[in-house]
Design a protein around this motif. Structure first.
Motif, PDB file in Angstrom:
ATOM      1  N   ARG A 144       0.780  -1.248   0.000  1.00  0.00           N
ATOM      2  CA  ARG A 144       0.000   0.000   0.000  1.00  0.00           C
ATOM      3  C   ARG A 144       0.809   1.293   0.000  1.00  0.00           C
ATOM      4  NH1 ARG A 144      -4.199  -2.231  -2.224  1.00  0.00           N
ATOM      5  NH2 ARG A 144      -5.624  -3.363  -0.831  1.00  0.00           N
ATOM      6  N   GLU A 145       2.119   1.218   0.141  1.00  0.00           N
ATOM      7  CA  GLU A 145       2.910   2.438   0.068  1.00  0.00           C
ATOM      8  C   GLU A 145       3.659   2.494  -1.267  1.00  0.00           C
ATOM      9  OE1 GLU A 145       4.403   4.362   4.092  1.00  0.00           O
ATOM     10  OE2 GLU A 145       5.329   2.392   3.751  1.00  0.00           O
ATOM     11  N   PRO A 146       3.679   3.671  -1.898  1.00  0.00           N
ATOM     12  CA  PRO A 146       3.128   4.949  -1.469  1.00  0.00           C
ATOM     13  C   PRO A 146       1.624   5.069  -1.749  1.00  0.00           C
ATOM     14  CG  PRO A 146       4.189   5.210  -3.581  1.00  0.00           C
ATOM     15  CD  PRO A 146       4.442   3.790  -3.155  1.00  0.00           C
ATOM     16  N   GLY A 147       1.016   6.004  -1.051  1.00  0.00           N
ATOM     17  CA  GLY A 147      -0.355   6.388  -1.347  1.00  0.00           C
ATOM     18  C   GLY A 147      -1.406   6.035  -0.327  1.00  0.00           C
ATOM     19  N   PHE A 148      -1.276   4.858   0.333  1.00  0.00           N
ATOM     20  CA  PHE A 148      -2.351   4.406   1.221  1.00  0.00           C
ATOM     21  C   PHE A 148      -1.800   3.875   2.549  1.00  0.00           C
ATOM     22  CE2 PHE A 148      -3.327   3.552  -3.270  1.00  0.00           C
ATOM     23  CZ  PHE A 148      -4.412   4.409  -3.454  1.00  0.00           C
ATOM     24  N   PRO A 149      -0.965   4.645   3.235  1.00  0.00           N
ATOM     25  CA  PRO A 149      -0.342   4.125   4.456  1.00  0.00           C
ATOM     26  C   PRO A 149      -1.319   3.880   5.598  1.00  0.00           C
ATOM     27  CG  PRO A 149       0.137   6.459   4.197  1.00  0.00           C
ATOM     28  CD  PRO A 149      -0.517   6.026   2.931  1.00  0.00           C
ATOM     29  N   HIS A 150      -2.560   4.396   5.489  1.00  0.00           N
ATOM     30  CA  HIS A 150      -3.542   4.103   6.537  1.00  0.00           C
ATOM     31  C   HIS A 150      -3.996   2.642   6.471  1.00  0.00           C
ATOM     32  CE1 HIS A 150      -6.080   4.898   3.034  1.00  0.00           C
ATOM     33  NE2 HIS A 150      -7.081   4.299   3.666  1.00  0.00           N
ATOM     34  N   LYS A 151      -3.781   1.985   5.311  1.00  0.00           N
ATOM     35  CA  LYS A 151      -4.148   0.576   5.163  1.00  0.00           C
ATOM     36  C   LYS A 151      -3.007  -0.347   5.583  1.00  0.00           C
ATOM     37  CE  LYS A 151      -6.749   1.641   0.889  1.00  0.00           C
ATOM     38  NZ  LYS A 151      -8.143   1.239   1.092  1.00  0.00           N
ATOM     39  N   GLU A 152      -1.776  -0.013   5.167  1.00  0.00           N
ATOM     40  CA  GLU A 152      -0.604  -0.826   5.429  1.00  0.00           C
ATOM     41  C   GLU A 152       0.630   0.005   5.103  1.00  0.00           C
ATOM     42  OE1 GLU A 152       0.019  -3.426   7.296  1.00  0.00           O
ATOM     43  OE2 GLU A 152      -0.557  -5.101   5.988  1.00  0.00           O
TER      44      GLU A 152
END
Length: 429
Positions: free
Chosen positions: A54-62
């Motif tokens: 999920r990185e980069p872009g969605f660090p709230h998920k993983e």
């Protein structure tokens, strides 16, 4: 370091000596052990050829930190990250951005490039790609889909660069749009979750696999079919000489489980009928399927707790893959050697990782120690993925007590629980 009296996947009891991150010897009588493995089994570290960290872009998920810790706790010592992040890994600059974040990984890793209308193959192929990943993503809910001409061009370019191609094979033209319309207003997590399985038809997978392997043969490319969910898709890949993988969720879950999972069970490809699941399991057991890989795709509980049209597709799985398969071996449904091949030896061979996948002198000391009698229920709150849930809640599994990466401890649950340093490396250099 000497690991003493461990039972290997083939049933032999051996000592394993580790020197400078490498397995130096696999013999008996190597001396006083640093780790007494009497009564326990030793496996090579698993290679999960399909994760979304999920990185980069969605660090709230993983993140690379949380995802790689989850991997290490599940006995996975190498992961391969897919390109659908933000930015998508379709240019050299995007690859470099992800590679910088991946330095926080606790396990070794590869980075797949991707294909989209914006891809830049010239800059992308200059980077140490693991594979060209999840191309031909015929996904009406995403932005990574490409047409047949671009797919053929991408496969040809990858073949010229000697880069394997991992294919997401679903033909969106064969989706049943009426299935979603019949789901009613689609509000709430329990609003006809089965509609997603009816929408993304089994025929859509088989047809796409058949088209993909034809293109791969024309380009003389190394083609690997990701997350096959149907016996027809597996057979089409196998008969054409392509390799394929099956996920734990397609191996252990079916549409019969959706009453309990709701939209937490939405993924692409979707869950299939119980009859198809059983046929997929048979192909995993008999050797037709080459690899089990997770398609680890975490989302938050709040994101998944939505209507069938709005809930994102994907489930976590990197920490539970090997433990669930070890329980199958403990119960005698799969052999330990078959489990080793599915998660370690075969992916290492298919993707050109000569130092991974087996417990042999000269290979990396990526090792997993577990007690085969220490089975316990899977609990999402005890796992290490940032999303904090699992579709396998309550299922019995055998978890590692010690995971080594190149001879160094990356996870140790023998006395409490601790993780080693973030010393993962790009396996392509």
């Amino acid at each position: 370091m000497i690991i003493g009296s461990a039972t290997l996947p083939d049933g032999r009891e051996r000592d394993v000596r580790i020197e400078d991150g490498t397995i130096a010897a696999v013999e008996t009588g190597l001396g006083e052990p640093d780790v007494d493995a009497t009564g326990k089994r030793l496996f090579p570290g698993a290679v999960d050829a399909h994760v979304h960290f999920r990185e980069p872009g969605f660090p709230h998920k993983e993140t690379w930190t949380t995802g790689s810790k989850s991997a290490a706790a599940g006995g996975v010592t190498t992961v391969v990250d897919q390109p659908n992040t933000d930015p998508a890994t379709v240019t050299g600059a995007a690859f470099d951005e992800k590679a910088a974040l991946a330095r926080e990984s606790h396990v070794d890793y590869g980075i797949n490039g991707g294909v989209s209308p914006d891809w830049d193959p010239d800059s992308l192929f200059e980077r140490p790609l693991f594979a060209l990943g999840e191309v031909f993503l015929a996904d009406s809910t995403g932005d990574m889909g490409i047409d047949a001409d671009r797919f053929a061009d991408a496969v040809a370019r990858a073949s010229e660069a000697d880069v394997p191609v991992t294919v997401h094979a679903e033909d969106a033209e064969l989706f049943d749009a009426g299935a979603l319309e019949r789901a009613g207003d689609g509000t709430g997590r329990d609003a006809d979750a089965d509609a997603w399985s009816a929408y993304r038809t089994a025929a859509a997978e088989a047809a796409a696999v058949e088209r993909a392997v034809e293109v791969g043969a024309d380009a003389d490319a190394d083609l690997h079919i990701a997350h096959t969910s149907t016996p027809a898709g597996i057979d089409a890949a196998s008969e054409a000489g392509a390799t394929c993988e099956v996920t734990p969720h397609h191996l252990f879950l079916s549409r019969d489980d959706l009453d309990g999972l709701g939209t937490f069970g939405r993924m692409n490809p979707p869950l299939r009928s119980e009859d198809r699941r059983e046929a997929v399991y048979e192909r995993v057991a008999d050797g037709t399927v080459d690899v089990v890989a997770t398609d680890h795709a975490p989302h938050t509980r709040a994101e998944k707790d939505a209507g069938i049209r709005d809930a994102p597709s994907g489930v976590p799985g990197v920490e539970t893959m090997l433990p669930l398969l070890l329980e199958e071996a403990r119960q005698g449904r799969l052999s330990y050697e078959r489990v080793r091949d599915l998660v370690a030896a075969n992916p290492a061979a298919i993707f050109g990782l000569p130092n991974k996948g087996r417990i042999e002198a000269g290979r990396d000391a990526d090792l997993v120690l577990f007690d085969p009698d220490d089975a316990r229920p899977v609990r999402g709150e005890e796992l290490h993925s940032k999303c904090g849930w699992t579709p396998f809640e309550g299922r019995t599994a055998v978890f590692p007590e010690l995971t080594l990466l190149r001879g160094e401890v990356v996870y140790d649950a023998r006395e409490g629980e601790r993780f080693g340093d973030a010393d993962g490396e790009n396996v392509r250099g």
